[in-house]
Design a protein around this motif. Structure first.
Motif, mmCIF file in Angstrom:
data_model
loop_
_atom_site.group_PDB
_atom_site.id
_atom_site.type_symbol
_atom_site.label_atom_id
_atom_site.label_comp_id
_atom_site.label_asym_id
_atom_site.label_seq_id
_atom_site.Cartn_x
_atom_site.Cartn_y
_atom_site.Cartn_z
ATOM 1 N N LYS A 193 -3.801 10.040 -2.800
ATOM 2 C CA LYS A 193 -4.239 8.755 -3.347
ATOM 3 C C LYS A 193 -3.543 7.597 -2.633
ATOM 4 C CE LYS A 193 -3.301 8.022 -7.733
ATOM 5 N NZ LYS A 193 -3.349 7.889 -9.192
ATOM 6 N N ARG B 116 1.054 5.479 -0.393
ATOM 7 C CA ARG B 116 0.297 6.733 -0.372
ATOM 8 C C ARG B 116 1.011 7.763 -1.232
ATOM 9 N NH1 ARG B 116 0.475 8.120 4.883
ATOM 10 N NH2 ARG B 116 1.389 10.162 4.602
ATOM 11 N N SER C 184 -6.494 -1.906 -5.592
ATOM 12 C CA SER C 184 -7.412 -0.781 -5.398
ATOM 13 C C SER C 184 -6.674 0.540 -5.495
ATOM 14 C CB SER C 184 -8.107 -0.882 -4.043
ATOM 15 O OG SER C 184 -7.189 -0.604 -3.003
ATOM 16 N N GLU C 185 -7.432 1.563 -5.849
ATOM 17 C CA GLU C 185 -6.937 2.928 -5.895
ATOM 18 C C GLU C 185 -7.995 3.787 -5.232
ATOM 19 O OE1 GLU C 185 -5.240 5.160 -9.432
ATOM 20 O OE2 GLU C 185 -5.019 3.092 -10.074
ATOM 21 N N LYS C 186 -7.652 4.353 -4.068
ATOM 22 C CA LYS C 186 -8.623 5.158 -3.339
ATOM 23 C C LYS C 186 -8.120 6.565 -3.199
ATOM 24 C CE LYS C 186 -8.886 2.680 0.375
ATOM 25 N NZ LYS C 186 -9.193 1.977 1.608
ATOM 26 N N ARG C 187 -9.063 7.488 -3.257
ATOM 27 C CA ARG C 187 -8.745 8.884 -3.008
ATOM 28 C C ARG C 187 -8.921 9.163 -1.517
ATOM 29 N NH1 ARG C 187 -7.044 12.628 -5.790
ATOM 30 N NH2 ARG C 187 -7.669 14.759 -5.552
ATOM 31 N N SER D 76 0.871 -1.177 0.000
ATOM 32 C CA SER D 76 0.000 0.000 0.000
ATOM 33 C C SER D 76 0.901 1.218 0.000
ATOM 34 C CB SER D 76 -0.893 0.009 1.234
ATOM 35 O OG SER D 76 -1.790 -1.074 1.185
#
Length: 87
Positions: A54, A50, A80-83, A48
């Motif tokens: 994002k 950061r 996954s790609e999260k804002r 993961s």
């Protein structure tokens, strides 16, 4: 393979020095644990990362010492790609 080198070879981060800085800032975790630049990455690990606002989660598919630009994206799968919302 070291985390900073994997990030460079896979082209998730363009330069190894930048990958090292990002790891030192605590913005990378491997399988839920905060990772250093020297942490060993293995096939099947979940990273993961950061990037500013994002959060990108990828799974390591393959480890190569060198990869051409065309094959670099085969070294990992984006899960996954999260804002991230800063409020």
């Amino acid at each position: 393979m070291r985390l900073d080198k994997f990030l460079k070879v896979s082209r998730l981060i363009k330069r190894r020095t930048l990958a090292k800085e990002v790891a030192e800032q605590g913005r990378i975790s491997i399988n839920g644990n905060e990772a250093k630049a020297s942490t060993v990455v293995k096939v099947g690990d979940e990273l993961s990362i950061r990037f500013g606002q994002k959060l990108v989660t990828v799974q390591v598919n393959e480890i190569k010492e060198n990869a051409r630009k065309e094959e670099a994206d085969q070294l990992y799968t984006v899960i996954s790609e999260k804002r991230l919302n800063e409020e």
